[in-house]
Scaffold this motif. Structure first.
Motif, PDB file in Angstrom:
ATOM      1  N   ASP A 177      -2.837   0.078   6.420  1.00  0.00           N
ATOM      2  CA  ASP A 177      -4.236   0.483   6.534  1.00  0.00           C
ATOM      3  C   ASP A 177      -5.195  -0.661   6.236  1.00  0.00           C
ATOM      4  O   ASP A 177      -6.413  -0.500   6.329  1.00  0.00           O
ATOM      5  CB  ASP A 177      -4.531   1.656   5.611  1.00  0.00           C
ATOM      6  N   ALA A 232       0.698  -0.799   2.658  1.00  0.00           N
ATOM      7  CA  ALA A 232       0.430   0.056   3.810  1.00  0.00           C
ATOM      8  C   ALA A 232      -0.296  -0.725   4.889  1.00  0.00           C
ATOM      9  O   ALA A 232      -0.984  -1.715   4.611  1.00  0.00           O
ATOM     10  CB  ALA A 232      -0.404   1.261   3.386  1.00  0.00           C
ATOM     11  N   LYS A 244      -3.978   0.476  -4.843  1.00  0.00           N
ATOM     12  CA  LYS A 244      -4.869  -0.255  -3.951  1.00  0.00           C
ATOM     13  C   LYS A 244      -5.969  -0.978  -4.735  1.00  0.00           C
ATOM     14  O   LYS A 244      -6.413  -2.060  -4.346  1.00  0.00           O
ATOM     15  CB  LYS A 244      -5.465   0.690  -2.903  1.00  0.00           C
ATOM     16  N   HIS A 268       1.253   3.726   7.210  1.00  0.00           N
ATOM     17  CA  HIS A 268       0.537   4.482   6.185  1.00  0.00           C
ATOM     18  C   HIS A 268       0.774   5.963   6.405  1.00  0.00           C
ATOM     19  O   HIS A 268      -0.078   6.702   6.913  1.00  0.00           O
ATOM     20  CB  HIS A 268      -0.961   4.158   6.232  1.00  0.00           C
ATOM     21  N   THR A 280       2.602   0.848  -1.461  1.00  0.00           N
ATOM     22  CA  THR A 280       2.226   1.461  -0.186  1.00  0.00           C
ATOM     23  C   THR A 280       1.221   2.597  -0.340  1.00  0.00           C
ATOM     24  O   THR A 280       0.333   2.758   0.490  1.00  0.00           O
ATOM     25  CB  THR A 280       3.469   1.995   0.529  1.00  0.00           C
ATOM     26  N   GLY A 285       1.228   5.979   0.237  1.00  0.00           N
ATOM     27  CA  GLY A 285       1.050   6.726   1.470  1.00  0.00           C
ATOM     28  C   GLY A 285       0.291   8.022   1.303  1.00  0.00           C
ATOM     29  O   GLY A 285      -0.196   8.583   2.288  1.00  0.00           O
TER      30      GLY A 285
END
Length: 500
Positions: free
Chosen positions: A144, A142, A111, A171, A101, A103
């Motif tokens: 996003d 997430a 990512k 997110h 995730t 955050g």
């Protein structure tokens, strides 16, 4: 140590940083030649990997001293054993949960893996699912949009040993906390539970669950291929292997850097062209500040960073350059962290806003470091999760590192530098809320009723006048804020969105 930088090609995934390496690449191998490794490219770069028994998995994790890469650094072999014991005792099949995730606004390493090397994550999750005979793999990302499509494509490209599903998580800073993640998977609010419970005992739908960070699974996939001896050829003896670092802040070349443990932090900063500045934030917004002298002697490992007074955490490195106000940057982050809390216990609802006001006071030159320390002490060890402790540690470490800047603020009201917004604090976002409380000081008579109605948002200063938190009103508190506005006898309080 020789440095070797490998710049990523421009990818379709916007804002994913450049990938650089110091020494031989492992997790990022092949990314100098391809934007994304599909299954075929992944197998060509990394080779095959087969099932492991539970015993072999534990021995492998112990042999490479694998620890979680999400921040806490918990030994992975202990997690596997704890889940295995719970499965045997309860007779329930376990789940495997991948936490990708990220955050925290400055976190990018997971990512990058999701976007460019997703099969490494899936390899590691598959190995654990095989060994524990799991019922399902749950992949948490997430909302996003960064990396999700790449991960879905990777799942579709291969046959996993058990069913897998992707779960979107808001997110937010606290959404990736282990308890909050399990809550969200179970259809509850994405906030930490009031009572701490190990996922190994009762995670997804109350069944034993092995939950770990995305990079941890990717590291496991590398270790399973090369074996303990070769894995330990990189890095320190007590913390072997490589780590991924998210380096942004004032860096002229922000990047996700893979390097062996034991690499001097100074080499990482040089690689990313970090200008000379007052300090480096190590470990992210729940980490610790290092002045440049400490940063110059720090080594990239949990032990090495701690020895210099810092924190490795989730591998976030945020250098601060000379062209921004450090105290103002710290205040921005503390305001953000106060607004990002779950708001379900006293330290978050009341303590973090108090801490934010105290740090804001330092930025204005009217505050007192002793007040910040007292506010930080008031939240430590008292929250339902580690968010209050992490926020308090971030704020108090700044008091030591930026002592000269604080003295300038106390003398002159500022340090003469603007707040450039170097630390990546996102725009107001609490579920869409962006309205703030404002006081018309020509009307305010200091009745104090607003603080009685909305104590989570408003305190009274030493003269009995409202002191507002300089942050958006969280959506969950908008009804209370509206009531405070309506009940102000002098009609001095209002709530409005910022003007653009």
């Amino acid at each position: 140590m020789s440095l070797r930088a490998r710049a990523e090609r421009k990818s379709g995934a916007a804002a994913v940083p450049t990938v650089l390496a110091i020494g031989p690449a492992r997790l990022t191998a092949g990314l100098d030649r391809a934007e994304r490794l599909d299954l075929r490219a992944h197998q060509l770069v990394h080779g095959p990997v087969g099932p492991l028994s539970q015993r072999t998995l534990v021995e492998l994790a112990e042999g490479v001293k694998l620890t979680g890469r999400g921040g806490a650094g918990f030994p992975f072999a202990k997690k596997v054993r704890a889940v295995a014991v719970a499965v045997e005792r309860r007779g329930l099949a376990p789940f495997v949960v991948v936490n990708a995730t990220e955050g925290e606004p400055a976190a990018w390493k997971d990512k990058v893996l999701l976007t460019r090397a997703p099969h490494l994550i899936l390899d590691g999750a598959a190995l654990v699912a095989w060994a524990l005979r799991a019922v399902e793999i749950v992949l948490c990302v997430a909302d996003d949009g960064v990396g999700e499509s790449s991960l879905l494509a990777a799942v579709a490209e291969r046959d996993l040993p058990v069913p897998a599903r992707v779960v979107r998580v808001p997110h937010r800073f606290i959404s990736g906390e282990g308890g909050a993640l399990v809550q969200g998977i179970n259809g509850l609010p994405h906030i930490p539970p009031g009572i701490k419970r190990r996922a190994s005992e009762g995670g997804v739908v109350g069944q034993p669950t092995l939950l770990s960070n995305a990079e941890t699974f990717a590291q496991l996939a590398i270790a399973a291929r090369v074996g303990p001896r070769r894995y330990r050829e990189a890095g320190n003896a007590d913390e072997p292997g490589t780590v991924l670092l998210s380096v942004t802040g004032s860096a002229r070349h922000p990047a996700v850097v893979e390097c062996p443990t034991g690499t001097p932090l100074a080499d990482v900063l040089d690689l990313c062209a970090v200008p000379a500045g007052p300090a480096v934030l190590s470990g992210g917004f729940h980490g610790r500040w290092l002045d440049m002298a400490a940063a110059s002697r720090a080594e990239v490992s949990r032990r090495g960073m701690a020895a210099a007074g810092g924190s490795l955490g989730a591998g976030i490195v945020l250098p601060l350059g000379p062209d921004t106000c450090p105290v103002g940057e710290v205040a921005r982050v503390v305001r953000y962290l106060a607004a990002e809390s779950a708001g379900q216990c006293g330290p978050c609802r009341l303590g973090l806003p108090d801490l934010s006001r105290a740090v804001d006071g330092l930025a204005s030159g009217a505050g007192d470091p002793a007040v910040v320390r007292a506010a930080a002490a008031g939240v430590k060890g008292r929250g339902a999760c580690s968010h209050p402790d992490g926020t308090a540690g971030f704020a108090t470490s700044a008091l030591e590192v930026f002592a000269e800047d604080l003295a300038r603020h106390a003398r002159s009201g500022d340090c003469g530098r603007p707040v450039a917004g170097v630390l990546p604090v996102p725009a107001a976002r609490d579920e869409g809320g962006n309205r703030r409380l404002h006081v018309d000081w020509s009307r305010c008579d200091g009745h104090g009723l607003c603080a009685d109605v909305a104590p989570d948002l408003i305190r009274l200063d030493g003269n009995g006048y409202p002191a507002l938190l300089d942050a958006p009103v969280p959506v969950r508190l908008e009804p209370v804020a509206t009531q405070a506005v309506a009940m102000c006898p002098a009609l001095a309080l209002r709530m409005a969105a910022p003007k653009h």
